[in-house]
Design a protein around this motif. Sequence first.
Motif, short mmCIF file in Angstrom:
data_model
loop_
_atom_site.label_atom_id
_atom_site.label_comp_id
_atom_site.label_asym_id
_atom_site.label_seq_id
_atom_site.Cartn_x
_atom_site.Cartn_y
_atom_site.Cartn_z
N VAL A 151 7.86 -10.97 5.22
CA VAL A 151 7.44 -10.51 3.89
C VAL A 151 8.60 -9.76 3.23
CG1 VAL A 151 5.96 -8.85 2.69
CG2 VAL A 151 4.96 -10.43 4.33
N GLN A 152 8.90 -10.11 1.99
CA GLN A 152 10.04 -9.54 1.28
C GLN A 152 9.67 -8.43 0.31
OE1 GLN A 152 10.58 -13.60 0.19
NE2 GLN A 152 12.75 -13.52 0.74
N ALA A 153 8.42 -8.43 -0.15
CA ALA A 153 7.99 -7.40 -1.11
C ALA A 153 6.50 -7.18 -0.95
CB ALA A 153 8.31 -7.83 -2.54
N ALA A 154 6.06 -5.95 -1.23
CA ALA A 154 4.64 -5.59 -1.15
C ALA A 154 4.26 -4.90 -2.45
CB ALA A 154 4.36 -4.70 0.04
N ILE A 155 3.01 -5.11 -2.86
CA ILE A 155 2.58 -4.60 -4.17
C ILE A 155 1.14 -4.12 -4.12
CG2 ILE A 155 1.92 -6.90 -4.97
CD1 ILE A 155 2.97 -6.04 -7.75
N MET A 156 0.87 -3.06 -4.88
CA MET A 156 -0.50 -2.59 -5.10
C MET A 156 -0.64 -2.24 -6.57
SD MET A 156 -0.49 1.36 -3.69
CE MET A 156 -1.91 1.78 -4.69
N ALA A 157 -1.87 -2.05 -7.02
CA ALA A 157 -2.14 -1.78 -8.43
C ALA A 157 -2.54 -0.32 -8.63
CB ALA A 157 -3.24 -2.70 -8.95
N ARG A 158 -2.21 0.19 -9.80
CA ARG A 158 -2.69 1.49 -10.26
C ARG A 158 -3.16 1.29 -11.70
NH1 ARG A 158 -3.89 5.55 -6.80
NH2 ARG A 158 -5.21 3.73 -6.50
N SER A 159 -4.45 1.56 -11.94
CA SER A 159 -5.04 1.27 -13.25
C SER A 159 -5.67 2.50 -13.89
CB SER A 159 -6.09 0.17 -13.11
OG SER A 159 -7.07 0.53 -12.15
N SER A 160 -5.42 3.68 -13.32
CA SER A 160 -6.04 4.91 -13.81
C SER A 160 -4.97 5.97 -14.06
CB SER A 160 -7.06 5.43 -12.80
OG SER A 160 -7.44 6.76 -13.09
N GLU A 161 -5.13 6.72 -15.15
CA GLU A 161 -4.23 7.85 -15.41
C GLU A 161 -4.52 9.01 -14.46
OE1 GLU A 161 -1.75 7.93 -17.27
OE2 GLU A 161 -1.98 6.43 -18.85
N LEU A 162 -5.71 9.01 -13.87
CA LEU A 162 -6.09 10.09 -12.98
C LEU A 162 -5.42 9.96 -11.62
CD1 LEU A 162 -7.86 12.57 -12.36
CD2 LEU A 162 -9.68 10.99 -11.69
N ASN A 163 -5.43 8.76 -11.06
CA ASN A 163 -4.93 8.54 -9.71
C ASN A 163 -3.58 7.83 -9.75
OD1 ASN A 163 -7.20 9.63 -8.35
ND2 ASN A 163 -8.33 7.77 -8.84
N GLY A 164 -2.57 8.47 -9.15
CA GLY A 164 -1.26 7.85 -9.04
C GLY A 164 -0.97 7.51 -7.60
N VAL A 165 0.28 7.72 -7.19
CA VAL A 165 0.65 7.45 -5.79
C VAL A 165 0.78 8.73 -4.98
CG1 VAL A 165 1.77 5.27 -6.33
CG2 VAL A 165 3.12 7.38 -6.36
N LEU A 166 0.65 9.89 -5.66
CA LEU A 166 0.71 11.17 -4.95
C LEU A 166 -0.60 11.94 -5.03
CD1 LEU A 166 4.24 12.44 -6.06
CD2 LEU A 166 3.56 11.77 -3.76
#
Length: 497
Positions: A228-243
Amino acid sequence: VPSGRNLYAFEADKLPTRAAYEAGGKALEQLVARYRDEHDGEPPEKLAFSLWSSEAMRHLGILESQVLHALGVRPVWDAGGRVRSLEIIPAAELGRSRIDVVVQVTSVYRDQFDSFMRQLADVVERLAALDEPGNLIAANSHALARRLQEQGFDAERARRLSQLRLFGNEPGDYGTGVSQLTLDSTRWDNDAELAEQFLSRLQYGYGSASWGERIEGQNLFAEQLRGVQAAIMARSSELNGVLSTDHPFEFLGGLSLAIRHLDGASPSLYISDLRKTEPRTTGATSYLASELRSRYLNPQWIGAMQQEGYAGTLEILNVANNLWGWQAADRSMVRADQWQALHDTFVNDQRELGLDRWFEAHNPTAQAQLIERMAEAIRKGYWDASDETRRELAERWQALTSEHGADKGEALTREFIEQMAGGFGLAHSTAPGAAEPAFSNATAGEAVRGQVMQEALEQLTETPSRLRLLLGITALLVCLLLGALRQAVGSVDVSAR
């Protein structure tokens, strides 16, 4: 219909919608273009996707549509917008090579979107059997089937297992255990343990004929993640980010951990940013940096947390813990200057927000644990902090634990901070009236590191006991004297009558 009477459940069988499928095509084009820019014009041949239920309900299948576009597949909807099947786009119409995929689903997604998963599993199996030039899905499946046969699997079972592309927890099981293990940083020395935890819990394959299948003595999830060369997830809310929570580093970070463990190199990590009308594909490092700077280091956000008292201290501590989670999952995700910014803001109070007094008033342990998290980043070699920063961390931690009742952390972390303190002459309490360091015959000529509390504790525990004993003896003597005096007076009265 009157309010309260027009409620309806989310219709999972309408995922993805027509609009989501169109948007997913644009998002995949962005992903491929960005990957090409970062890899000398070479397109990706194998991608990993992390699918979440909460995200799918918000973006209605845009990330799922990226999976379909990568494979060269399109939904067939009925008149009501329900997805009835997935059909393969002919190679001539597609006009490019198909991209192989590995799909990791969360447990809640498995429970709520099983119909889409079954349709996706079915079309992948058909693609794996499709004889066409440049079909990477078929090529990778055939290669894995051969390896499985060499390990003793019969040809038919090896063929079927090689076609699995969807993986998650065992049916009925939830979570990965990666988040807690990552935060328990004194329990592991090598991040391979984190990768093994991730692969172990999510190794159950989901196909059209088998649901939650695990191979004894073989991790099929690991086999499919190779390459696998790349991995991806979605973020669709201003409330929840990656931290904001530990789940982003648990799943997207977990994929990075696992792939690095298997292939020796981390994949490129991307966020499908679906917060606006048009989808955008952003590098995960850039997304994290923007979120940290604009929200968690923002004095307005910090001021809002200060208004929340105890709860606010925990939110700030979570930021440090989640930053650590990303650091452990993928070294490239967190920079040294970001750890420094966290120290300057929440320990050194560079913005003069009165944070020390606020932590002391509401939860000094939270600030001590925040410092301990930074100390762990230094101890494990993720952050080479300056001598000045190390001194400030050790000095503040000592003040919190010795003067403000903050709980001390794990022994290994505590020892490391005390060693840092000793290097700056801070090994002993600097509080007024602090006792001089003690010596014993066994360690003559060698200074004792840290605070020696034994004698003081004995005095504190013994003094109340001695006082109670003296008071008891005094009371007994008083009673005896009073009794003797009463008898004497009584005998005088008798003789007088």
